[in-house]
Enzyme design. Sequence first.
Site, PDB file in Angstrom:
ATOM      1  N   LYS A  13       0.864  -1.503  -0.117  1.00 12.33           N
ATOM      2  CA  LYS A  13       0.505  -0.295   0.141  1.00 12.33           C
ATOM      3  C   LYS A  13       0.604   1.266  -0.010  1.00 12.33           C
ATOM      4  O   LYS A  13       2.177   1.433   1.124  1.00 12.33           O
ATOM      5  CB  LYS A  13      -0.431  -0.090   1.075  1.00 12.33           C
ATOM      6  CG  LYS A  13      -1.888  -0.979   1.447  1.00 12.33           C
ATOM      7  CD  LYS A  13      -2.859  -0.622  -0.014  1.00 12.33           C
ATOM      8  CE  LYS A  13      -4.502  -1.764  -0.384  1.00 12.33           C
ATOM      9  NZ  LYS A  13      -5.661  -0.971  -0.967  1.00 12.33           N
ATOM     10  N   ASP A  22      -0.055   0.028  -4.786  1.00 14.67           N
ATOM     11  CA  ASP A  22      -2.408   0.365  -4.640  1.00 14.67           C
ATOM     12  C   ASP A  22      -1.785   1.646  -3.857  1.00 14.67           C
ATOM     13  O   ASP A  22      -1.547   1.738  -2.830  1.00 14.67           O
ATOM     14  CB  ASP A  22      -2.530  -0.815  -4.109  1.00 14.67           C
ATOM     15  CG  ASP A  22      -4.623  -0.551  -3.890  1.00 14.67           C
ATOM     16  OD1 ASP A  22      -4.448   0.558  -5.007  1.00 14.67           O
ATOM     17  OD2 ASP A  22      -4.788  -1.035  -3.557  1.00 14.67           O
ATOM     18  N   GLU A  77      -1.697  -0.231  -9.070  1.00 15.71           N
ATOM     19  CA  GLU A  77      -3.127   0.023  -8.748  1.00 15.71           C
ATOM     20  C   GLU A  77      -3.371   1.327  -8.681  1.00 15.71           C
ATOM     21  O   GLU A  77      -3.213   1.412  -7.474  1.00 15.71           O
ATOM     22  CB  GLU A  77      -3.299  -1.499  -8.171  1.00 15.71           C
ATOM     23  CG  GLU A  77      -5.155  -0.941  -7.868  1.00 15.71           C
ATOM     24  CD  GLU A  77      -5.643  -2.688  -7.008  1.00 15.71           C
ATOM     25  OE1 GLU A  77      -4.652  -3.556  -7.839  1.00 15.71           O
ATOM     26  OE2 GLU A  77      -6.647  -2.562  -6.224  1.00 15.71           O
ATOM     27  N   ASP A 112      -9.278  -0.272 -10.309  1.00 10.02           N
ATOM     28  CA  ASP A 112     -10.124  -0.954  -8.908  1.00 10.02           C
ATOM     29  C   ASP A 112     -11.066  -0.002  -8.175  1.00 10.02           C
ATOM     30  O   ASP A 112     -12.146  -0.531  -8.676  1.00 10.02           O
ATOM     31  CB  ASP A 112      -8.780  -1.102  -7.339  1.00 10.02           C
ATOM     32  CG  ASP A 112      -9.841  -1.764  -5.968  1.00 10.02           C
ATOM     33  OD1 ASP A 112     -11.089  -2.435  -6.269  1.00 10.02           O
ATOM     34  OD2 ASP A 112      -9.041  -1.745  -5.222  1.00 10.02           O
ATOM     35  N   LYS A 119     -13.764  -7.701  -7.524  1.00 11.41           N
ATOM     36  CA  LYS A 119     -13.812  -8.081  -6.225  1.00 11.41           C
ATOM     37  C   LYS A 119     -14.827  -8.576  -5.614  1.00 11.41           C
ATOM     38  O   LYS A 119     -16.636  -7.778  -6.024  1.00 11.41           O
ATOM     39  CB  LYS A 119     -14.026  -6.804  -5.363  1.00 11.41           C
ATOM     40  CG  LYS A 119     -12.415  -6.226  -4.906  1.00 11.41           C
ATOM     41  CD  LYS A 119     -11.951  -5.524  -4.264  1.00 11.41           C
ATOM     42  CE  LYS A 119     -10.460  -4.825  -3.540  1.00 11.41           C
ATOM     43  NZ  LYS A 119     -10.616  -3.341  -3.117  1.00 11.41           N
ATOM     44  N   GLN A 165     -11.220  -6.798  -0.489  1.00 12.85           N
ATOM     45  CA  GLN A 165     -11.923  -6.000   0.051  1.00 12.85           C
ATOM     46  C   GLN A 165     -11.429  -5.172   1.265  1.00 12.85           C
ATOM     47  O   GLN A 165     -12.534  -5.355   1.627  1.00 12.85           O
ATOM     48  CB  GLN A 165     -13.136  -6.019   0.018  1.00 12.85           C
ATOM     49  CG  GLN A 165     -13.268  -4.317  -0.238  1.00 12.85           C
ATOM     50  CD  GLN A 165     -14.810  -3.833  -0.987  1.00 12.85           C
ATOM     51  OE1 GLN A 165     -14.615  -3.854  -2.418  1.00 12.85           O
ATOM     52  NE2 GLN A 165     -16.270  -3.306  -0.948  1.00 12.85           N
TER      53      GLN A 165
END
Length: 385
Positions: free
Chosen positions: A180, A209, A235, A260, A284, A312
């Site tokens: 992240k 992401d 992402e 996403d 997802k 998620q």
Amino acid sequence: MLLQPATQTTPAGERAVAPRIAEVRTVPYAIPYRKPLRFASGSIDVADNVLVEVVTSDGVVGFAEAPPRPYTYGETQASIVAVIEKIFAPAIIGLSILDREAVRSRLARTVGNPTAKAAIDMAMWDAWGKTIGTPVHRLLGGFTDGLQVSHMLGFDDPDTVAAEAVELRETLGISSFKIKVGRRPVHLDVDVCKAVREALGPDAELYIDGNRGWTAAESARALRDLEDVGLSRVEELCPADDVLSRRWLVSQCPVPFVADESAPTPADVTREILAGAATAVSIKTARTGFSGSLRVSHLAEGLGLEAVIGNQIDAQVGTVCSLVFGASQEITSRSAAELSNYLDMADDLLDEPLFIENGYMRVPKGPGLGIQLDPEKVARYRVDL
Ligand code: MUC
Ligand code: MG
């Protein structure tokens, strides 16, 4: 309320009986995370999810769960319970358990509420699988028996994130990691990515992401600074609503750029891909269920896009839904799937916990989703009594 089964005439002219949706139940629960996950758009300390149960006129109970992500889709635990009890359940009770498209159409009259809709859809598939004694994984396509696992690493300092990745590889064999990034100075995230690469060596898969946390210019700088790290994809580094700068960024991105939260539906995917705002998609099941995820994966296949099973930040019920779907399709089986963040929770609701071996998770074999809830745990963690 027990309803008469729906009587249908098969093409062969035989009489077949499909159970009806007799009841839709919601069970909000809360289980803390041992290790909270922090990322650019929010953080998770507690899994405050809603278990959704679809009860058929035969008494079969199909279930799935809805994880609220207020900062992304605007749903909360209370809003999920309310929209299901007050709007969705009354709109679908009495329909056949096989009327998935009619249910989808009735729920679609209400805009938004993706996880509430998805959980109802998946619980219907689970109920149907249990009714006919068949795994949902096979009903969806049954491509392969499991998936390679990718783990999502939240914000922390470089050494801590690298140590977490090494431990997961040593203990569970996981060798794909999503890091992240975003909403903080670029160099902090670059340092984390470099530390993880150095700790894992060249064979591990790494991708990032940003949850829309950087500008396009910051993202471009990060891509340059991360050139040597060897990312397989990136992402949502900047917002898709920054239309021209996002297109500018994607046009110079050397690896697939995943949409996403900017592209949860087939219509969004079409729009974002045609606009040059992304070159790959995250699927997802928590937000598109099985019926919607089939649509997105078939669209991705038609467009020739990579489709990655995203997380998620699902608990174990949601993880099984991702696994069952991802392994059912060839396109989603090609990439490691984000299945392992339930590991950070203090406990869960299943009678037998999921397990990961050599970085691989196998689809449960039983009918429906192939999993059972532990009633004692459901009673312990539910928050509505
Ligand atoms: C992800 O891939 O963005 C964070 C928020 C959310 O809804 O999903 C996660 C992971
Ligand atoms: Mg994401």
